[in-house]
Design a protein around this motif. Sequence first.
Motif, PDB file in Angstrom:
ATOM      1  N   VAL A  51      -3.647   5.292   0.260  1.00 12.98           N
ATOM      2  CA  VAL A  51      -4.536   6.257   0.974  1.00 12.98           C
ATOM      3  C   VAL A  51      -4.807   7.183   0.187  1.00 12.98           C
ATOM      4  O   VAL A  51      -3.545   7.740   0.504  1.00 12.98           O
ATOM      5  CB  VAL A  51      -3.853   5.957   2.666  1.00 12.98           C
ATOM      6  CG1 VAL A  51      -4.449   7.243   3.975  1.00 12.98           C
ATOM      7  CG2 VAL A  51      -4.323   4.902   3.019  1.00 12.98           C
ATOM      8  N   GLN A  89      -6.220  13.865   5.063  1.00 17.95           N
ATOM      9  CA  GLN A  89      -6.262  12.191   4.883  1.00 17.95           C
ATOM     10  C   GLN A  89      -8.123  12.143   4.619  1.00 17.95           C
ATOM     11  O   GLN A  89      -8.875  12.642   5.114  1.00 17.95           O
ATOM     12  CB  GLN A  89      -6.975  10.868   6.133  1.00 17.95           C
ATOM     13  CG  GLN A  89      -6.471   9.956   5.795  1.00 17.95           C
ATOM     14  CD  GLN A  89      -6.807   8.177   6.012  1.00 17.95           C
ATOM     15  OE1 GLN A  89      -7.974   7.946   5.846  1.00 17.95           O
ATOM     16  NE2 GLN A  89      -5.741   8.501   7.200  1.00 17.95           N
ATOM     17  N   LEU A 123       0.867   6.451   8.346  1.00 21.56           N
ATOM     18  CA  LEU A 123       0.500   7.056   7.005  1.00 21.56           C
ATOM     19  C   LEU A 123       0.995   8.311   6.798  1.00 21.56           C
ATOM     20  O   LEU A 123       0.955   8.735   5.362  1.00 21.56           O
ATOM     21  CB  LEU A 123      -1.165   6.601   7.103  1.00 21.56           C
ATOM     22  CG  LEU A 123      -1.912   4.946   6.862  1.00 21.56           C
ATOM     23  CD1 LEU A 123      -3.284   4.982   6.999  1.00 21.56           C
ATOM     24  CD2 LEU A 123      -0.897   4.243   6.706  1.00 21.56           C
ATOM     25  N   PHE A 139       0.805  -1.303  -0.503  1.00 24.06           N
ATOM     26  CA  PHE A 139       0.252   0.410  -0.412  1.00 24.06           C
ATOM     27  C   PHE A 139       1.115   1.431   0.060  1.00 24.06           C
ATOM     28  O   PHE A 139       1.638   1.147   0.599  1.00 24.06           O
ATOM     29  CB  PHE A 139      -0.924  -0.098   0.947  1.00 24.06           C
ATOM     30  CG  PHE A 139      -0.290  -0.122   2.346  1.00 24.06           C
ATOM     31  CD1 PHE A 139      -0.399   0.660   3.108  1.00 24.06           C
ATOM     32  CD2 PHE A 139      -0.476  -1.616   3.435  1.00 24.06           C
ATOM     33  CE1 PHE A 139       0.119   1.103   4.784  1.00 24.06           C
ATOM     34  CE2 PHE A 139       0.064  -1.848   3.506  1.00 24.06           C
ATOM     35  CZ  PHE A 139       0.062  -0.879   5.061  1.00 24.06           C
ATOM     36  N   LYS A 175      -9.404   9.443   1.627  1.00 25.15           N
ATOM     37  CA  LYS A 175      -9.968   8.288   1.330  1.00 25.15           C
ATOM     38  C   LYS A 175      -8.882   7.261   0.879  1.00 25.15           C
ATOM     39  O   LYS A 175      -8.282   7.556   0.187  1.00 25.15           O
ATOM     40  CB  LYS A 175     -11.221   8.692   0.492  1.00 25.15           C
ATOM     41  CG  LYS A 175     -12.040   7.377   0.230  1.00 25.15           C
ATOM     42  CD  LYS A 175     -13.380   7.270  -0.811  1.00 25.15           C
ATOM     43  CE  LYS A 175     -14.357   5.837  -0.917  1.00 25.15           C
ATOM     44  NZ  LYS A 175     -14.949   6.008  -1.914  1.00 25.15           N
ATOM     45  N   THR A 176      -9.487   5.792   1.350  1.00 28.68           N
ATOM     46  CA  THR A 176      -8.536   5.277   0.509  1.00 28.68           C
ATOM     47  C   THR A 176      -9.325   4.691  -0.457  1.00 28.68           C
ATOM     48  O   THR A 176     -10.469   3.374  -0.007  1.00 28.68           O
ATOM     49  CB  THR A 176      -8.568   3.936   1.572  1.00 28.68           C
ATOM     50  OG1 THR A 176      -7.951   5.228   2.532  1.00 28.68           O
ATOM     51  CG2 THR A 176      -7.494   3.034   1.386  1.00 28.68           C
ATOM     52  N   ILE A 231      -3.288  -1.146  -2.537  1.00 24.40           N
ATOM     53  CA  ILE A 231      -4.433   0.322  -1.540  1.00 24.40           C
ATOM     54  C   ILE A 231      -3.674   1.214  -1.444  1.00 24.40           C
ATOM     55  O   ILE A 231      -2.815   1.525  -0.920  1.00 24.40           O
ATOM     56  CB  ILE A 231      -4.890  -0.658  -0.558  1.00 24.40           C
ATOM     57  CG1 ILE A 231      -5.453  -2.003  -0.596  1.00 24.40           C
ATOM     58  CG2 ILE A 231      -5.488   0.042  -0.022  1.00 24.40           C
ATOM     59  CD1 ILE A 231      -5.855  -2.824   0.512  1.00 24.40           C
TER      60      ILE A 231
END
Lengths: 252, 252
Positions: A94, A76, A55, A12, A78-79, A92
Amino acid sequence: MNEFNEYFKSAFTVDNVIFGFDEGDLKVLLIKRGEEPYHGKWGLPGYFVYPNEDLDTAAKRVLEELTGLRNVFLEQVKTFGTVNRHPFGRVITVAYFSLIKISHYTLQPSSIARKAKWHSVAEVEDLAFDHNDILNACFNRLKWLVRSRPVGFELLPPKFTLTELQHLYEAILETKLDKRNFRKKILTMDLLVDLEETQEGVAHRPARLYQFDRNRYEQLLAEGLSFELKESKRKEPTERKPRTRRKPQQMA
Amino acid sequence: MNEFNEYFKSAFTVDNVIFGFDEGDLKVLLIKRGEEPYHGKWGLPGYFVYPNEDLDTAAKRVLEELTGLRNVFLEQVKTFGTVNRHPFGRVITVAYFSLIKISHYTLQPSSIARKAKWHSVAEVEDLAFDHNDILNACFNRLKWLVRSRPVGFELLPPKFTLTELQHLYEAILETKLDKRNFRKKILTMDLLVDLEETQEGVAHRPARLYQFDRNRYEQLLAEGLSFELKESKRKEPTERKPRTRRKPQQMA
DNA sequence: CACGCTTAGTGTATATTGTACACAATTTAC
DNA sequence: GTAAATTGTGTACAATATACACTAAGCGTG
């Protein structure tokens, strides 16, 4: 743990939608991809999240490598993790967005930065991966945010005119605003310092310059005030007039 | 790709904050953990995201295994990925929340469901992992959402009274609302069908029952109306009165 | 069956906020 | 000194939010 190893199978990343404001419209910093997949296409700056990295830290790192900036607005959003969003495997990502002052941006020597260019948000073409979706999600978030918090100032130089501020709001909200109403609203928020200076070198009446008062903002925040663009609070939220008593009324 | 393998080192999961409403307060469905880490503590229901599964699908799966429900309100909120949030390794989790009607909830035979219990949101104690943070993030999102969209109905049985609806809003917003103003507001949204039935078996004047009109809602949404609790739109947003002209005024 | 208990249901007056709207003031360029 | 460009400013009205109290209706009890 067995269970763990079984699912240790995804990569990710973070992707960062970096907004700026210049020449009266809202821009986003994109990178021309130099590798597959989507070689030659424009995409959002992003990178893998290191194993020992939070993150938010990863998002900051991506931002700093590209722009040299720290301590800027970053949030942040959305993922995105659709199975096939990356053709080479499960990735994936972020999504974050940040707001920077283009005037403070300096081209970085990193190889990635040399492929970066500002694009008008309104004119962004087809991007790599699902980056159009990510951009839209972030733009929508910005639209919402700008109504509820004074984030606009993050995008302007330290000194600005009210007209510039209005144009910024118009660009973000994709709408026209009434000059007088806008000024009334902004000024009653009591977040601007009148610098008692004026523009120079313009071929018309020069505008006054203002500065965002961050301390005042934090003070008001602590007092629990909100800053909705549609809802400027009155100055003394404490005392409420005891209002003149009337006779009780009946209601039909 | 080498790069890929190098970063294929993390697990990720979804966690689901399942809200319900009963006995006048807002509840969340928690699971008593039967294994390490945090054995014996309450935590949010969640599970690994399968390699071929979209994030939303994983969240739906977790929800359905636990409650047997499909097609309920479910929305992604935020991703939590602090390096040490899981003691056994790097686990990044995408938080979702869902709104269900407790009256439709039936205990599922799955082993996980047998350890589930509804807790009052206001009284949730210390949870496993960073699940208190996740719960707070979702609760805050719900608070925001309930002001801008009529999601309250997702939590109520199909037929409800206006007082029940008001209590629900009060529970979510953690505030008292004025009965008359609340009714006025809700009814002018024009989303409720008066069923012309009344409660039965209550020891006082029985209340009228209403139903949420989902078709009407979607119709109005398509027309671009919003549903802010603080901003009920007027009925004919089209025609704006040409207003009586006045003489131009000077200012100052 | 009268009365008390409990909750439902209802309107209006005021305060606050949103919105529409036009012209004089100031500077530069020519 | 005059045109061009843009700044800066107030008010009237509409819409929305808020504060507030009594009657209506059904049930239970004596």
